[in-house]
Design a protein around this motif. Sequence first.
Motif, PDB file in Angstrom:
ATOM      1  N   SER A  11       0.800  -1.130   0.040  1.00 16.99           N
ATOM      2  CA  SER A  11      -0.061   0.029  -0.015  1.00 16.99           C
ATOM      3  C   SER A  11       0.762   1.048  -0.055  1.00 16.99           C
ATOM      4  O   SER A  11       0.223   2.377  -0.059  1.00 16.99           O
ATOM      5  N   GLY A  12       1.939   1.154   0.307  1.00 20.03           N
ATOM      6  CA  GLY A  12       3.065   2.248   0.034  1.00 20.03           C
ATOM      7  C   GLY A  12       3.267   2.850   1.807  1.00 20.03           C
ATOM      8  O   GLY A  12       4.164   3.520   1.906  1.00 20.03           O
ATOM      9  N   HIS A  13       2.614   1.971   2.704  1.00 19.38           N
ATOM     10  CA  HIS A  13       2.823   2.379   3.929  1.00 19.38           C
ATOM     11  C   HIS A  13       3.862   1.796   4.810  1.00 19.38           C
ATOM     12  O   HIS A  13       4.090   0.481   4.522  1.00 19.38           O
ATOM     13  N   ILE A  14       4.361   2.232   5.863  1.00 21.46           N
ATOM     14  CA  ILE A  14       5.602   1.703   6.592  1.00 21.46           C
ATOM     15  C   ILE A  14       4.837   1.029   7.911  1.00 21.46           C
ATOM     16  O   ILE A  14       4.089   1.562   8.386  1.00 21.46           O
ATOM     17  N   ILE A 161      -5.164  -2.599   4.079  1.00 15.78           N
ATOM     18  CA  ILE A 161      -6.227  -3.597   4.358  1.00 15.78           C
ATOM     19  C   ILE A 161      -5.892  -4.841   4.255  1.00 15.78           C
ATOM     20  O   ILE A 161      -4.817  -5.191   3.330  1.00 15.78           O
ATOM     21  N   GLY A 162      -6.000  -6.072   4.939  1.00 13.50           N
ATOM     22  CA  GLY A 162      -5.657  -7.159   4.827  1.00 13.50           C
ATOM     23  C   GLY A 162      -6.542  -8.171   5.366  1.00 13.50           C
ATOM     24  O   GLY A 162      -7.472  -8.155   5.629  1.00 13.50           O
ATOM     25  N   VAL A 163      -5.857  -9.495   5.498  1.00 15.48           N
ATOM     26  CA  VAL A 163      -6.924 -10.590   6.004  1.00 15.48           C
ATOM     27  C   VAL A 163      -5.993 -11.300   7.072  1.00 15.48           C
ATOM     28  O   VAL A 163      -4.531 -11.051   7.527  1.00 15.48           O
ATOM     29  N   SER A 164      -6.371 -12.256   7.933  1.00 17.74           N
ATOM     30  CA  SER A 164      -5.863 -13.089   8.813  1.00 17.74           C
ATOM     31  C   SER A 164      -6.464 -14.152   8.906  1.00 17.74           C
ATOM     32  O   SER A 164      -7.633 -14.708   8.457  1.00 17.74           O
ATOM     33  N   ALA A 183      -2.507  -6.276   1.932  1.00 18.60           N
ATOM     34  CA  ALA A 183      -1.339  -5.887   2.175  1.00 18.60           C
ATOM     35  C   ALA A 183      -0.395  -6.617   3.240  1.00 18.60           C
ATOM     36  O   ALA A 183       0.623  -6.991   3.138  1.00 18.60           O
ATOM     37  N   VAL A 184      -1.482  -7.435   3.980  1.00 20.94           N
ATOM     38  CA  VAL A 184      -0.832  -8.335   5.084  1.00 20.94           C
ATOM     39  C   VAL A 184      -1.811  -9.540   5.248  1.00 20.94           C
ATOM     40  O   VAL A 184      -3.241  -9.406   5.234  1.00 20.94           O
ATOM     41  N   ASN A 185      -1.094 -10.562   5.471  1.00 18.68           N
ATOM     42  CA  ASN A 185      -1.967 -12.088   6.039  1.00 18.68           C
ATOM     43  C   ASN A 185      -1.376 -12.284   7.253  1.00 18.68           C
ATOM     44  O   ASN A 185      -0.270 -12.621   7.275  1.00 18.68           O
ATOM     45  N   GLN A 186      -2.159 -12.139   8.345  1.00 20.84           N
ATOM     46  CA  GLN A 186      -1.662 -12.309   9.829  1.00 20.84           C
ATOM     47  C   GLN A 186      -2.025 -13.721   9.932  1.00 20.84           C
ATOM     48  O   GLN A 186      -3.183 -13.974  10.052  1.00 20.84           O
ATOM     49  N   VAL A 187      -1.056 -14.584  10.456  1.00 17.68           N
ATOM     50  CA  VAL A 187      -1.131 -15.937  10.785  1.00 17.68           C
ATOM     51  C   VAL A 187      -0.485 -16.815  11.693  1.00 17.68           C
ATOM     52  O   VAL A 187       0.703 -15.979  12.144  1.00 17.68           O
ATOM     53  N   LYS A 205       3.258 -12.918  -4.099  1.00 10.76           N
ATOM     54  CA  LYS A 205       2.005 -11.912  -4.542  1.00 10.76           C
ATOM     55  C   LYS A 205       2.117 -10.594  -3.882  1.00 10.76           C
ATOM     56  O   LYS A 205       1.411  -9.680  -4.110  1.00 10.76           O
ATOM     57  N   GLY A 206       3.332 -10.619  -3.304  1.00 11.90           N
ATOM     58  CA  GLY A 206       3.417  -9.100  -2.728  1.00 11.90           C
ATOM     59  C   GLY A 206       2.822  -8.810  -1.550  1.00 11.90           C
ATOM     60  O   GLY A 206       2.453  -7.557  -1.178  1.00 11.90           O
ATOM     61  N   ILE A 207       2.404  -9.811  -0.859  1.00 14.68           N
ATOM     62  CA  ILE A 207       1.642  -9.804   0.427  1.00 14.68           C
ATOM     63  C   ILE A 207       2.492 -10.050   1.734  1.00 14.68           C
ATOM     64  O   ILE A 207       3.078 -10.899   1.654  1.00 14.68           O
ATOM     65  N   HIS A 208       2.433  -8.942   2.669  1.00 19.83           N
ATOM     66  CA  HIS A 208       3.340  -9.443   3.732  1.00 19.83           C
ATOM     67  C   HIS A 208       2.693 -10.300   4.815  1.00 19.83           C
ATOM     68  O   HIS A 208       1.539 -10.206   4.949  1.00 19.83           O
ATOM     69  N   VAL A 209       3.703 -11.064   5.456  1.00 18.35           N
ATOM     70  CA  VAL A 209       3.101 -11.966   6.456  1.00 18.35           C
ATOM     71  C   VAL A 209       3.410 -11.337   7.682  1.00 18.35           C
ATOM     72  O   VAL A 209       4.644 -11.017   8.036  1.00 18.35           O
ATOM     73  N   THR A 210       2.454 -11.370   8.744  1.00 19.50           N
ATOM     74  CA  THR A 210       2.750 -11.142  10.180  1.00 19.50           C
ATOM     75  C   THR A 210       2.331 -12.294  10.838  1.00 19.50           C
ATOM     76  O   THR A 210       1.469 -13.127  10.695  1.00 19.50           O
ATOM     77  N   GLY A 211       3.292 -12.844  11.799  1.00 19.17           N
ATOM     78  CA  GLY A 211       3.118 -13.912  12.726  1.00 19.17           C
ATOM     79  C   GLY A 211       2.669 -13.580  14.008  1.00 19.17           C
ATOM     80  O   GLY A 211       3.342 -12.845  14.576  1.00 19.17           O
ATOM     81  N   TYR A 212       1.542 -14.415  14.575  1.00 17.75           N
ATOM     82  CA  TYR A 212       1.178 -14.379  15.651  1.00 17.75           C
ATOM     83  C   TYR A 212       1.287 -15.628  16.502  1.00 17.75           C
ATOM     84  O   TYR A 212       1.663 -16.658  15.886  1.00 17.75           O
ATOM     85  N   SER A 213       1.555 -15.475  17.937  1.00 17.94           N
ATOM     86  CA  SER A 213       1.647 -16.737  18.486  1.00 17.94           C
ATOM     87  C   SER A 213       3.048 -17.166  18.370  1.00 17.94           C
ATOM     88  O   SER A 213       3.275 -18.400  18.122  1.00 17.94           O
ATOM     89  N   PRO A 214       3.980 -16.492  18.360  1.00 22.18           N
ATOM     90  CA  PRO A 214       5.481 -17.029  18.080  1.00 22.18           C
ATOM     91  C   PRO A 214       5.857 -17.559  19.115  1.00 22.18           C
ATOM     92  O   PRO A 214       7.006 -18.544  19.128  1.00 22.18           O
TER      93      PRO A 214
END
Length: 322
Positions: A11-14, A161-164, A183-187, A205-214
């Motif tokens: 999305s261009g945002h940091i 916007i993104g998904v989880s 922009a993000v898939n949080q898994v 696909k240029g979708i950033h991954v965020t990890g939860y429950s590390p």
Amino acid sequence: MVSVPEITLNSGHIMPLLGMGTAVYPSVGSNAFITSEILRAIELGYRHFDTASIYQTEQSLGEAIAQALHQGLIKSRQELFITSKLWCNDAHADLVLPALHKTLRNLQLDYLDLYLIHLPVSFKPGQFQSPPPKEDLMPMDIKSVWAAMEECQRLGLTRSIGVSNFSCKRLSDLLLNVTIPPAVNQVEMNPLWQQKKLREFCESKGIHVTGYSPLGAKGTNWGTNRVMECKELGEIAKARGKTIAQVQVCLRWVHEQGVSVVVKSFNKERMKENLGIFDWALSEEDSQKISQIQQFSAFPIDIFVSADGPFKSAEEFWDGEI
């Protein structure tokens, strides 16, 4: 104050690569307590905070942001990256915008940095029951729900916007009907659930991954101790001389996969230690040892599975990617 590395989303945002989660189970105290701990985190250098309507911590986070501004801990709201999520009862095209407005009121904010669809399933509209009655489970009309998410971004109510909890197949289906890609898939992600296939797909696909429950969501109503009791991680931690054993090894491993990670602790020293994963690296031998760990997901899938619902099994929910 520790400087946390950042990434630029599609999305261009940091977004800072380390965030603080606010899901609390069981309740650890009053809203005032949660607010004070978030304030402590801001003071230590955290700038990325993750919440959701279902967590019931949006108001506490909003109050912490207001107090941080008043106390001069931050100069402006723009210094923070705030994520929240659309819960399943509101995962209907006509309810997305009202749900986001409610979230913004709770947070005392004009916009989010990131708004996620919490899960790829809808519940019947109305008050959430835990666990949800099986008859409330509904297939999500992802095309119309995503169109509403896109409208939220176009209105400036969220910057991204993104998904989880979306599988590769579910993301593929979504991408067929988007104007604005997620922009993000949080898994869920940790050394015992490494998500290699999903990470590779998202990267393509240029979708950033965020990890939860590390750390395996230890201490929740659904997590396990398997990560913290993992023999291989313990051996690496001991060899590294890490004072908090598996914790820093797990967080460092997630970071080295090129994803962001959401951590959660209301312990001041642990908060500091979680920020200390950026000044060292795992060896190639460490990474190889971690890659061979037997995989296990702790995600509580049972409540989303029903013989008469949209998902008849865990395999169907994850599109066979478990």
